[in-house]
Design an enzyme around this catalytic site. Structure first.
Site, mmCIF file in Angstrom:
data_model
loop_
_atom_site.group_PDB
_atom_site.id
_atom_site.type_symbol
_atom_site.label_atom_id
_atom_site.label_comp_id
_atom_site.label_asym_id
_atom_site.label_seq_id
_atom_site.Cartn_x
_atom_site.Cartn_y
_atom_site.Cartn_z
ATOM 1 N NE ARG A 162 4.184 16.942 29.015
ATOM 2 C CZ ARG A 162 3.461 16.903 30.132
ATOM 3 N NH1 ARG A 162 2.145 16.769 30.054
ATOM 4 N NH2 ARG A 162 4.037 17.016 31.311
ATOM 5 C CB SER A 237 9.600 15.683 31.062
ATOM 6 O OG SER A 237 8.972 15.967 32.274
ATOM 7 C CD GLU A 333 7.529 16.589 27.518
ATOM 8 O OE1 GLU A 333 7.816 17.799 27.538
ATOM 9 O OE2 GLU A 333 7.152 15.958 28.503
#
Ligand code: EPU
Length: 337
Positions: A162, A237, A333
């Site tokens: 990520r 998420s 995130e």
């Protein structure tokens, strides 16, 4: 190109947060993008892609530039591979479906991820054993200040979990205008080892899966666990899965023998944040119009009229509680604005 004033951003962010942009412009060509970037009267610009990875906590004073660059082009092909360029404003899932309709393989595991193609490299989107970096060749970018065009290759993007250079040292320096992919035309490399995929395929009665079958399995799994943003506002998420040292993990394992983990390196391991949040008691918790999704604790949701600040407050409470119980820090995130 029309500059609009006081526009609600509710339709432009998957959390469905109702904040306003003082100035809003949707661009569908590179020349319009450059024209917008050159406007000196409004020096602060905010680039908006699919709005699937942001939590808006206040009105945006900067000029919002909505990226609507479209187009999917086959650049070259051999008997076995095809190189495809997609405009930054192409919807990611529609692009995946276009590839599958043409029997191009490589991104089927990334079906149903919200957002646009141009923002996918920024956080190196990933799911079910595949990451964008596995098929990424390069992206074209425009320097926000000099307006110069540049190309970033796979290794120059410094992709991680990520993560990419566009989140780190090059944050807010460039705007991605298109992305080029290397996909397979035959002998597709299938990734079905991720537990949920193989069990879903057997449930579907599929023994020799095609890339289309894998996509169907991924869509079924995601739809059963993750809320559809057009029904319940969310950003997927909210936190990254934390990486902890093996020493730390061993201590946690004594106290919580059932704690799951995935190997990360020879000295560290990754713990599913969803498990930590569930164990901390937040799964399915609802506070007025916001809460934690009942089927996946990693996803924070807006049931309708939640404010960005409410969701941010909840995120902070979750971080503090998880830290207190497990001594683990959860990093967001999602980008918070
Ligand atoms: N778990 C729980 N409770 C929960 C959720 C998860 O205990 O409420 C535990 C379970 O042990 C489960 C494990 O966590 O087996 C893993 O859950 P899951 O397979 O759903 O994956 P994840 O680690 O929670 C990551 C990505 C997802 C991606 C899936 C599948 C991150 C932050 N999230 O989730 O990505 O779809 O793997 O590959 O890495 C996203 O980035 O928006 C996203 C949805």
């Amino acid at each position: 190109m029309q500059i609009l004033e006081n526009i609600s951003l509710k339709p432009y962010n998957t959390f469905g947060i109702d904040v306003k942009a003082r100035l809003f412009v949707s661009i569908d060509s590179i020349s319009e993008l450059k024209e917008c970037l050159s406007i000196q009267e409004y020096p602060h610009k905010f680039i908006l892609g699919g709005g699937s990875n942001i939590l808006l906590t206040k009105d945006i004073e900067a000029m919002v530039i909505h990226m609507n660059l479209r187009g999917i082009t086959v650049i070259s092909e051999t008997e076995s591979h095809v190189v495809i360029k997609a405009g930054a404003g192409e919807n990611w899932h529609e692009f995946v479906m276009w590839c599958l309709n043409n029997d191009y393989g490589g991104i089927e595991n990334l079906s149903l991820i919200p957002g646009n193609t141009g923002t996918a490299p920024i956080q190196n989107i990933g799911a079910y054993g595949v990451e964008l970096k596995d098929v990424f060749i390069e992206c074209t970018v425009i320097d926000r200040i000099s307006l110069e065009t540049k190309t970033f290759t796979n290794s120059q993007c410094k992709f991680g979990y990520r993560d990419s250079i566009f989140k780190g040292s090059h944050r807010n320096k460039y705007i991605i205008t298109d992305v080029t992919f290397n996909l397979t035309k035959k002998n597709h490399e299938l990734h079905c080892s991720y537990g949920a995929i193989s069990s879903k395929l057997s449930e579907m009665g599929v023994n020799n899966p095609t890339i289309q079958d894998i996509s169907k399995a991924v869509i079924a799994i995601r739809s059963s666990k993750l809320p559809n943003p057009s029904e319940i506002g969310n950003s997927g998420s909210f936190f990254k899965n934390p990486v902890v040292s093996l020493d730390h993990f061993d201590k946690l394992k004594v106290q919580f023998p059932e704690i799951p983990n995935y190997p990360a390196s020879s000295t560290s391991t990754k713990i599913p944040a969803g498990w930590l949040i569930e164990k901390a008691g937040f799964k399915g918790k609802r506070f007025n119009a916001h809460g934690v999704h009942e089927k996946q604790a990693l996803v924070l949701v807006n049931y309708g009229s939640a404010k960005g600040e409410d969701i941010l407050k909840l995120a902070k409470l979750i971080q503090a509680t998880v830290h207190r119980i497990f001594d683990v820090s959860l990093e967001t995130e999602v980008n918070i604005l």
